[in-house]
Motif scaffolding. Structure first.
Motif, PDB file in Angstrom:
ATOM      1  N   UNK A  18       0.838  -1.208   0.000  1.00  0.00           N
ATOM      2  CA  UNK A  18       0.000   0.000   0.000  1.00  0.00           C
ATOM      3  C   UNK A  18       0.874   1.260   0.000  1.00  0.00           C
ATOM      4  N   UNK A  19       1.945   1.222   0.783  1.00  0.00           N
ATOM      5  CA  UNK A  19       2.824   2.388   0.897  1.00  0.00           C
ATOM      6  C   UNK A  19       3.523   2.677  -0.416  1.00  0.00           C
ATOM      7  N   UNK A  20       3.863   1.642  -1.175  1.00  0.00           N
ATOM      8  CA  UNK A  20       4.572   1.835  -2.433  1.00  0.00           C
ATOM      9  C   UNK A  20       3.707   2.550  -3.468  1.00  0.00           C
ATOM     10  N   UNK A  21       2.406   2.623  -3.212  1.00  0.00           N
ATOM     11  CA  UNK A  21       1.509   3.328  -4.138  1.00  0.00           C
ATOM     12  C   UNK A  21       1.716   4.836  -4.095  1.00  0.00           C
ATOM     13  N   UNK A  22       2.323   5.332  -3.016  1.00  0.00           N
ATOM     14  CA  UNK A  22       2.595   6.764  -2.921  1.00  0.00           C
ATOM     15  C   UNK A  22       3.659   7.163  -3.942  1.00  0.00           C
ATOM     16  N   UNK A  23       3.543   8.342  -4.481  1.00  0.00           N
ATOM     17  CA  UNK A  23       4.458   8.815  -5.514  1.00  0.00           C
ATOM     18  C   UNK A  23       5.900   8.838  -4.999  1.00  0.00           C
ATOM     19  N   UNK A  24       6.835   8.330  -5.822  1.00  0.00           N
ATOM     20  CA  UNK A  24       8.273   8.332  -5.586  1.00  0.00           C
ATOM     21  C   UNK A  24       8.695   7.465  -4.397  1.00  0.00           C
ATOM     22  N   UNK A  25       7.832   6.562  -3.976  1.00  0.00           N
ATOM     23  CA  UNK A  25       8.182   5.632  -2.891  1.00  0.00           C
ATOM     24  C   UNK A  25       8.473   4.268  -3.510  1.00  0.00           C
ATOM     25  N   UNK A  26       9.727   3.849  -3.441  1.00  0.00           N
ATOM     26  CA  UNK A  26      10.136   2.563  -4.008  1.00  0.00           C
ATOM     27  C   UNK A  26       9.765   1.433  -3.052  1.00  0.00           C
ATOM     28  N   UNK A  27       9.759   0.179  -3.532  1.00  0.00           N
ATOM     29  CA  UNK A  27       9.483  -0.955  -2.631  1.00  0.00           C
ATOM     30  C   UNK A  27      10.445  -0.996  -1.429  1.00  0.00           C
ATOM     31  N   UNK A  28      11.710  -0.619  -1.668  1.00  0.00           N
ATOM     32  CA  UNK A  28      12.678  -0.630  -0.570  1.00  0.00           C
ATOM     33  C   UNK A  28      12.305   0.398   0.486  1.00  0.00           C
ATOM     34  N   UNK A  29      11.927   1.600   0.045  1.00  0.00           N
ATOM     35  CA  UNK A  29      11.511   2.632   0.983  1.00  0.00           C
ATOM     36  C   UNK A  29      10.208   2.236   1.677  1.00  0.00           C
ATOM     37  N   UNK A  30       9.319   1.622   0.951  1.00  0.00           N
ATOM     38  CA  UNK A  30       8.039   1.205   1.536  1.00  0.00           C
ATOM     39  C   UNK A  30       8.275   0.219   2.674  1.00  0.00           C
ATOM     40  N   UNK A  31       9.155  -0.743   2.464  1.00  0.00           N
ATOM     41  CA  UNK A  31       9.463  -1.719   3.516  1.00  0.00           C
ATOM     42  C   UNK A  31      10.145  -1.028   4.698  1.00  0.00           C
ATOM     43  N   UNK A  32      11.052  -0.093   4.406  1.00  0.00           N
ATOM     44  CA  UNK A  32      11.754   0.634   5.470  1.00  0.00           C
ATOM     45  C   UNK A  32      10.756   1.429   6.324  1.00  0.00           C
ATOM     46  N   UNK A  33       9.817   2.096   5.688  1.00  0.00           N
ATOM     47  CA  UNK A  33       8.826   2.887   6.421  1.00  0.00           C
ATOM     48  C   UNK A  33       7.872   1.977   7.190  1.00  0.00           C
ATOM     49  N   UNK A  34       7.469   0.892   6.572  1.00  0.00           N
ATOM     50  CA  UNK A  34       6.579  -0.076   7.238  1.00  0.00           C
ATOM     51  C   UNK A  34       7.242  -0.610   8.511  1.00  0.00           C
ATOM     52  N   UNK A  35       8.510  -1.053   8.387  1.00  0.00           N
ATOM     53  CA  UNK A  35       9.219  -1.596   9.547  1.00  0.00           C
ATOM     54  C   UNK A  35       9.425  -0.524  10.621  1.00  0.00           C
ATOM     55  N   UNK A  36       9.718   0.714  10.179  1.00  0.00           N
ATOM     56  CA  UNK A  36       9.911   1.795  11.126  1.00  0.00           C
ATOM     57  C   UNK A  36       8.657   2.087  11.931  1.00  0.00           C
ATOM     58  N   UNK A  37       7.520   2.100  11.277  1.00  0.00           N
ATOM     59  CA  UNK A  37       6.244   2.338  11.983  1.00  0.00           C
ATOM     60  C   UNK A  37       5.922   1.196  12.933  1.00  0.00           C
TER      61      UNK A  37
END
Length: 356
Positions: free
Chosen positions: A333-352
């Motif tokens: 779901x997070x990767x759907x945001x503009x300019x958010x790569x799968x790697x960043x999406x996983x990093x943000x998910x884990x951080x939250x």
């Protein structure tokens, strides 16, 4: 304490820069202290401009490198000593200053009256050394500013540091309470206003201390490091405003800047009034509504995840609108945001997940 006066015409030097030039440990301050110790008194103008020429009568014109001992000797004559704008050279001495009497002054002594009126008329910093009182007084930017001894400034700075430390402790406690409430979706208007109030109070106390640090010059290195550590992240207030300012969409930078300016302009009496703070953000401004729930956009939470930059926060907040939706989101779901790569999406998910 700085006393306000009516500013004059001309191009005044920045007061902070002037205070740095006059700080203990500088060559100019050394020269002024020598004049004060000699009990002869003196007038020193920092800057040699056309506006100053108009009110100068007589004197000796030359151009020599500044030396504290030379300033002391030249001040034994009755007139003022004129320096270059960077105080690196002495350009005139024994100058009679004849400013217009139309400029107001609260001073009674002849030397101090001439100093204040000259500063108002030319916009140049002028230092008056009192022979009878053994004091140094700076007139600049329409203000009268006594130059205190380093021991007095250091004591005042240490008192200010204690105040900042107390505010920092209270702010950290309020901040943690709000963050826990945000992550568990029970934050209230009162929680937000409590943090906002304490953040601004700490910033104002830190700014007051910063003025003392400027005047201390080389004696303030340790205090500067302590103040920098206590202040913490420079954008804490900005993130709080972005999370809670009432807006239909992600607030743009101009709207945030206007809100921060409005908060900075609040007098101290209004700062202690929670409804005044609430009105600036567009939140409910009556005490009976302070227990009303509010939902953050997620800026503060995202800022606690390492390496997440502001532009990325903007795209994520634009996609999810509020923190609870972001917390519930999966990496896909997070990767759907503009300019958010799968790697960043996983990093943000884990951080939250860690923050939760």
């Amino acid at each position: 304490m700085t006393e306000s006066a009516t500013p004059g015409e001309g191009g005044p030097a920045d007061l902070r820069e002037t205070l740095q030039t006059l700080a203990p440990g500088t060559a100019l301050r050394d020269g002024l202290e020598r004049i004060k110790s000699g009990r002869t008194g003196g007038l020193v103008v920092i800057g040699d401009t056309a506006e100053l020429d108009d009110i100068c009568d007589g004197g000796i014109t030359f151009d020599i490198p500044f030396q504290p001992t030379m300033l002391r000797e030249l001040s034994k004559m009755d007139g003022a000593v004129v320096l270059s704008s960077d105080a690196a050279r002495i350009t005139r001495a024994n100058v009679q200053l004849v400013p217009s009497p139309s400029y107001p002054t609260v001073e009674s002594g002849t030397r101090h009256r001439a100093a204040e009126r000259t500063a108002l008329q030319t916009g140049l910093p002028v230092v008056s050394v009192s022979a009878s009182m053994s004091t140094l007084t700076l007139y600049a930017q329409g203000q009268r500013h006594p130059l205190e001894q380093p021991a007095v400034l250091l004591q005042r700075a240490n008192q200010a540091l204690s105040t900042v430390e107390r505010y920092r402790t209270r702010l950290d406690m309020a901040n943690q309470r709000l963050f826990v409430a945000e992550m568990n979706n029970y934050a209230t208007v009162g929680d937000v206003l409590n943090v906002l109030q304490r953040q601004i109070m700490m910033e104002r106390a830190a700014n007051d201390m910063d003025e003392n640090i400027v005047e201390l010059g080389v004696d303030a290195r340790q205090l500067t490091l302590q103040l920098t550590e206590l202040r913490g992240a420079a954008d804490d207030l900005d993130l709080l405003v972005r999370d809670y300012i009432v807006a239909d969409a992600v607030p743009d930078d101009d709207r945030v800047a206007d809100t921060l300016a409005a908060l900075a302009a609040l007098p101290d009496s209004e700062l202690l009034n929670s409804p005044s703070l609430a009105r600036v953000l567009g939140l409910p401004a009556t005490e009976e509504n302070f227990m009303e729930g509010v939902v953050p956009r997620g800026y503060r939470a995202l800022s606690r995840i390492p390496r997440v930059q502001r532009f990325l926060m903007d795209h994520i907040v634009a996609e999810f609108a509020e923190l609870p939706s972001l917390i519930r989101a999966e990496p896909e779901d997070i990767v759907a945001a503009e300019r958010v790569s799968p790697l960043w999406a996983r990093h943000i998910y884990d951080g939250l997940r860690r923050l939760s």
